[in-house]
Design an enzyme around this catalytic site. Structure first.
Site, PDB file in Angstrom:
ATOM      1  N   GLU A   1      27.314 -51.354 -24.748  1.00  0.00           N
ATOM      2  CA  GLU A   1      27.972 -50.311 -23.945  1.00  0.00           C
ATOM      3  C   GLU A   1      27.613 -50.480 -22.475  1.00  0.00           C
ATOM      4  OE1 GLU A   1      28.575 -46.337 -25.757  1.00  0.00           O
ATOM      5  OE2 GLU A   1      26.826 -46.898 -26.944  1.00  0.00           O
TER       6      GLU A   1
ATOM      7  N   ARG B   1      26.267 -53.613 -19.263  1.00  0.00           N
ATOM      8  CA  ARG B   1      26.765 -54.854 -18.663  1.00  0.00           C
ATOM      9  C   ARG B   1      25.844 -56.042 -18.958  1.00  0.00           C
ATOM     10  NH1 ARG B   1      26.963 -50.836 -14.951  1.00  0.00           N
ATOM     11  NH2 ARG B   1      25.333 -51.704 -13.619  1.00  0.00           N
TER      12      ARG B   1
ATOM     13  N   GLY C   1      25.219 -46.883 -22.745  1.00  0.00           N
ATOM     14  CA  GLY C   1      26.210 -46.750 -21.681  1.00  0.00           C
ATOM     15  C   GLY C   1      25.574 -46.905 -20.303  1.00  0.00           C
TER      16      GLY C   1
ATOM     17  N   SER D   1      22.345 -51.922 -17.094  1.00  0.00           N
ATOM     18  CA  SER D   1      22.491 -53.048 -16.159  1.00  0.00           C
ATOM     19  C   SER D   1      21.427 -54.086 -16.492  1.00  0.00           C
ATOM     20  CB  SER D   1      22.295 -52.511 -14.738  1.00  0.00           C
ATOM     21  OG  SER D   1      21.832 -53.529 -13.882  1.00  0.00           O
TER      22      SER D   1
ATOM     23  N   ALA E   1      20.737 -45.282 -22.273  1.00  0.00           N
ATOM     24  CA  ALA E   1      21.847 -45.068 -21.338  1.00  0.00           C
ATOM     25  C   ALA E   1      21.339 -45.109 -19.893  1.00  0.00           C
ATOM     26  CB  ALA E   1      22.501 -43.724 -21.630  1.00  0.00           C
TER      27      ALA E   1
ATOM     28  N   SER F   1       7.892 -38.189 -16.866  1.00  0.00           N
ATOM     29  CA  SER F   1       8.489 -37.130 -16.049  1.00  0.00           C
ATOM     30  C   SER F   1       7.456 -36.152 -15.516  1.00  0.00           C
ATOM     31  CB  SER F   1       9.563 -36.386 -16.851  1.00  0.00           C
ATOM     32  OG  SER F   1       8.998 -35.897 -18.048  1.00  0.00           O
TER      33      SER F   1
HETATM   34  C1  LIG Z   1      12.287 -43.343 -24.660  1.00  0.00           C
HETATM   35  C2  LIG Z   1      12.869 -42.717 -25.910  1.00  0.00           C
HETATM   36  C3  LIG Z   1      13.294 -43.841 -26.849  1.00  0.00           C
HETATM   37  C4  LIG Z   1      11.787 -41.869 -26.548  1.00  0.00           C
HETATM   38  O1  LIG Z   1      12.330 -41.283 -27.663  1.00  0.00           O
HETATM   39  P1  LIG Z   1      11.434 -40.873 -28.906  1.00  0.00           P
HETATM   40  O2  LIG Z   1      12.344 -40.186 -29.870  1.00  0.00           O
HETATM   41  O3  LIG Z   1      10.679 -42.038 -29.368  1.00  0.00           O
HETATM   42  O4  LIG Z   1      10.367 -39.910 -28.334  1.00  0.00           O
HETATM   43  P2  LIG Z   1      10.424 -38.361 -28.279  1.00  0.00           P
HETATM   44  O5  LIG Z   1      10.162 -37.839 -29.647  1.00  0.00           O
HETATM   45  O6  LIG Z   1      11.621 -37.900 -27.550  1.00  0.00           O
HETATM   46  O7  LIG Z   1       9.171 -38.076 -27.390  1.00  0.00           O
HETATM   47  C5  LIG Z   1       7.811 -38.374 -27.808  1.00  0.00           C
HETATM   48  C6  LIG Z   1       6.856 -37.695 -26.848  1.00  0.00           C
HETATM   49  O8  LIG Z   1       7.001 -38.317 -25.550  1.00  0.00           O
HETATM   50  C7  LIG Z   1       7.394 -37.310 -24.614  1.00  0.00           C
HETATM   51  N1  LIG Z   1       8.308 -37.923 -23.683  1.00  0.00           N
HETATM   52  C8  LIG Z   1       9.474 -38.513 -23.967  1.00  0.00           C
HETATM   53  N2  LIG Z   1      10.052 -38.960 -22.838  1.00  0.00           N
HETATM   54  C9  LIG Z   1       9.227 -38.623 -21.820  1.00  0.00           C
HETATM   55  C10 LIG Z   1       9.246 -38.809 -20.434  1.00  0.00           C
HETATM   56  N3  LIG Z   1      10.253 -39.433 -19.825  1.00  0.00           N
HETATM   57  N4  LIG Z   1       8.215 -38.369 -19.691  1.00  0.00           N
HETATM   58  C11 LIG Z   1       7.193 -37.733 -20.265  1.00  0.00           C
HETATM   59  N5  LIG Z   1       7.102 -37.545 -21.588  1.00  0.00           N
HETATM   60  C12 LIG Z   1       8.110 -37.982 -22.357  1.00  0.00           C
HETATM   61  C13 LIG Z   1       8.056 -36.243 -25.430  1.00  0.00           C
HETATM   62  O9  LIG Z   1       8.049 -35.020 -24.763  1.00  0.00           O
HETATM   63  C14 LIG Z   1       7.186 -36.244 -26.662  1.00  0.00           C
HETATM   64  O10 LIG Z   1       5.993 -35.563 -26.357  1.00  0.00           O
HETATM   65  P3  LIG Z   1       5.232 -34.713 -27.400  1.00  0.00           P
HETATM   66  O11 LIG Z   1       4.697 -35.694 -28.412  1.00  0.00           O
HETATM   67  O12 LIG Z   1       4.171 -34.040 -26.603  1.00  0.00           O
HETATM   68  O13 LIG Z   1       6.247 -33.788 -27.971  1.00  0.00           O
HETATM   69  C15 LIG Z   1      14.054 -41.802 -25.595  1.00  0.00           C
HETATM   70  O14 LIG Z   1      13.683 -40.798 -24.704  1.00  0.00           O
HETATM   71  C16 LIG Z   1      15.200 -42.571 -24.979  1.00  0.00           C
HETATM   72  O15 LIG Z   1      15.330 -42.764 -23.764  1.00  0.00           O
HETATM   73  N6  LIG Z   1      16.116 -43.056 -25.824  1.00  0.00           N
HETATM   74  C17 LIG Z   1      17.300 -43.753 -25.378  1.00  0.00           C
HETATM   75  C18 LIG Z   1      18.493 -43.281 -26.132  1.00  0.00           C
HETATM   76  C19 LIG Z   1      19.779 -43.858 -25.524  1.00  0.00           C
HETATM   77  O16 LIG Z   1      19.992 -43.751 -24.336  1.00  0.00           O
HETATM   78  N7  LIG Z   1      20.596 -44.441 -26.393  1.00  0.00           N
HETATM   79  C20 LIG Z   1      21.861 -45.092 -25.922  1.00  0.00           C
HETATM   80  C21 LIG Z   1      22.943 -44.139 -26.117  1.00  0.00           C
HETATM   81  S1  LIG Z   1      24.363 -44.733 -25.222  1.00  0.00           S
HETATM   82  C22 LIG Z   1      25.386 -43.482 -25.193  1.00  0.00           C
HETATM   83  O17 LIG Z   1      25.235 -42.512 -25.868  1.00  0.00           O
HETATM   84  C23 LIG Z   1      26.552 -43.592 -24.245  1.00  0.00           C
HETATM   85  C24 LIG Z   1      26.229 -42.757 -23.054  1.00  0.00           C
HETATM   86  C25 LIG Z   1      27.071 -43.172 -21.865  1.00  0.00           C
HETATM   87  O18 LIG Z   1      28.144 -43.759 -22.042  1.00  0.00           O
HETATM   88  O19 LIG Z   1      26.601 -42.908 -20.738  1.00  0.00           O
END
Ligand SMILES: CC(C)(COP(=O)(O)OP(=O)(O)OC[C@H]1O[C@@H](n2cnc3c(N)ncnc32)[C@H](O)[C@@H]1OP(=O)(O)O)[C@@H](O)C(=O)NCCC(=O)NCCSC(=O)CCC(=O)O
Length: 388
Positions: A254, A256, A271, A274, A297, A364
């Protein structure tokens, strides 16, 4: 030559000719030109390290000589000669894609072409995959070697390809030189026709030349000829794959995939992703994404990722970025995994180039770009990936 033994003896004779060299790859192409400018060349079925009998026959009937990458034009009489020399196989033609192609070319070569362009048939032979691109025919051949999945990105030299391909207006009536568009549009209008330009570029859309098995490409404009889309690749409308770039297997694209980038099996680019390419912008680091990686994303990377890495949504990892390293218990560690004080755990992104099972996150609570062992690797949704 009515028996297979006769054919084999004929091939052996050709191959025994002084100076004869077996090509690494070859193919018959349909070339469209305007004057001395090549508009495009379609190679429907490239032979890579195979079909040496056909290669010998084509060199014999066309008079192609030598062991340097190059091509010859093939006349209708030469195509007929080639087809006749395959007489021993005419009863089982369905087993021989090269003979089917020659038959299809023969059936169509005499059709009147439209008045804008000239159409002829060429036979291209590749002996050395590391030689720079010599001409447009070779450029098209090599791009199609990639898109027909004979080589992975970087598997052959594309040096010089930009200089050899012409800039073309790609239209519903075929390729047209941009400088001829206005005149051709006037002609079309008086015939009650429309010319619709999809894009003006040196590269056409891959899907207008070749559709690999087992892929979904939601928008053909997003995949350039020369992309390598392996079985199981899904490219969504916001995804993009440049030439000399692509996937090795199941992948959700999704974002580049820039020129030169290779994405491993079962990886997912969300999505807006890059990945830095090497064509422009100064990045010299050829980037690969390992198997089972997730780029969230709007994330991005200027370093390679190994197996099972995740970059959180919205995080861009560059080679020069200062990254705070932690172990699985979120304790600060140095690059060798030894426990250290906070701030002594800061490394450059480049030091993490290509390492396995890393999770990159922008914390964050303090704004630090952090990296720690990835607690989980992704699983792709199998239903989204076709297999054949
Ligand atoms: C980095 C991850 C993978 C982490 O996810 P996880 O499920 O493993 O962790 P979680 O359970 O959410 O979080 C675990 C612990 O870390 C903490 N935590 C999570 N992210 C944090 C951050 N940025 N800063 C500080 N703490 C953070 C949480 O609060 C939690 O703390 P506690 O333990 O204290 O609770 C996620 O946040 C992520 O970015 N996933 C990407 C998903 C994605 O984008 N997929 C593509 C879709 S593409 C799409 O849909 C198209 C969209 C489009 O077109 O634009």
């Amino acid at each position: 030559m009515n028996t297979i033994e006769d054919f084999k003896a004929y091939v052996a004779d050709v191959e025994a000719t002084e100076g004869y060299t077996k090509p690494l790859a070859f193919g018959l192409g349909i070339r469209r030109s305007k004057g001395d400018k090549v508009l495009d060349v379609n190679f429907p079925g490239i032979n890579w390290d195979t079909a040496f009998g056909t290669a010998a026959l084509l060199q014999d009937v066309t008079g192609f000589k030598g062991s340097e990458n190059g091509f010859v034009t093939v006349s209708k009489a030469q195509l007929q000669n080639a087809f006749d020399n395959f007489a021993a196989f005419h009863g089982e033609i369905e087993k021989h894609p090269n003979i089917i192609l020659i038959q299809q070319l023969l059936e169509n070569i005499a059709s009147p072409s439209n008045t804008y362009q000239e159409i002829d048939v060429v036979a291209y032979f590749l002996f050395d995959k590391d030689q720079p691109v010599n001409d447009a025919v070779e450029g098209y051949f090599k791009l199609q070697c990639l898109s027909q999945l004979h080589v992975l990105p970087h598997g052959l030299s594309l040096e010089g390809v930009f200089g050899k391909l012409n800039n073309i207006a790609w239209t519903n009536q075929g390729p047209i030189l941009p400088e001829d568009l206005s005149a051709e549009r006037i002609k079309a209008t008086f015939k009650g026709e429309n010319i619709v330009v999809t894009h003006v570029d040196k590269f056409p859309y891959m899907v207008n030349y070749h559709v690999p098995n087992g892929v979904r490409i939601a928008s053909g404009s997003q995949v350039r000829l020369g992309a390598h889309c392996a079985v199981g690749t899904t490219v969504m409308p916001a995804g993009y794959i440049n030439f000399n770039a692509g996937t090795k297997g199941n992948a959700m694209i999704e974002g580049r995939v820039s020129a030169g980038v290779v994405v491993g099996h079962d990886s997912d680019l969300g999505g807006g992703v890059s990945i830095m390419g090497t064509l422009s912008g100064g990045n010299k680091n050829v980037i690969s994404i390992g198997d089972k990686c997730l780029l969230g994303a709007n994330s991005g990377t200027g370093i390679s990722l190994g197996f099972g890495c995740t970059i959180a949504a919205g995080v861009y990892v560059t080679a020069a970025a200062k990254v705070w390293l932690y172990d699985a218990n979120k304790q600060p560690v140095d690059i060798n995994g030894n426990k250290v004080e906070e701030r002594q755990n800061i490394v450059k992104g480049a030091e993490l180039n290509g390492k396995d099972k890393l999770l990159f996150l922008l914390d964050s609570t303090n704004g630090h770009l952090t990296c720690r062992p990835n607690p989980k690797t992704i699983e792709l949704n199998e239903a989204l990936h076709v297999k054949n």
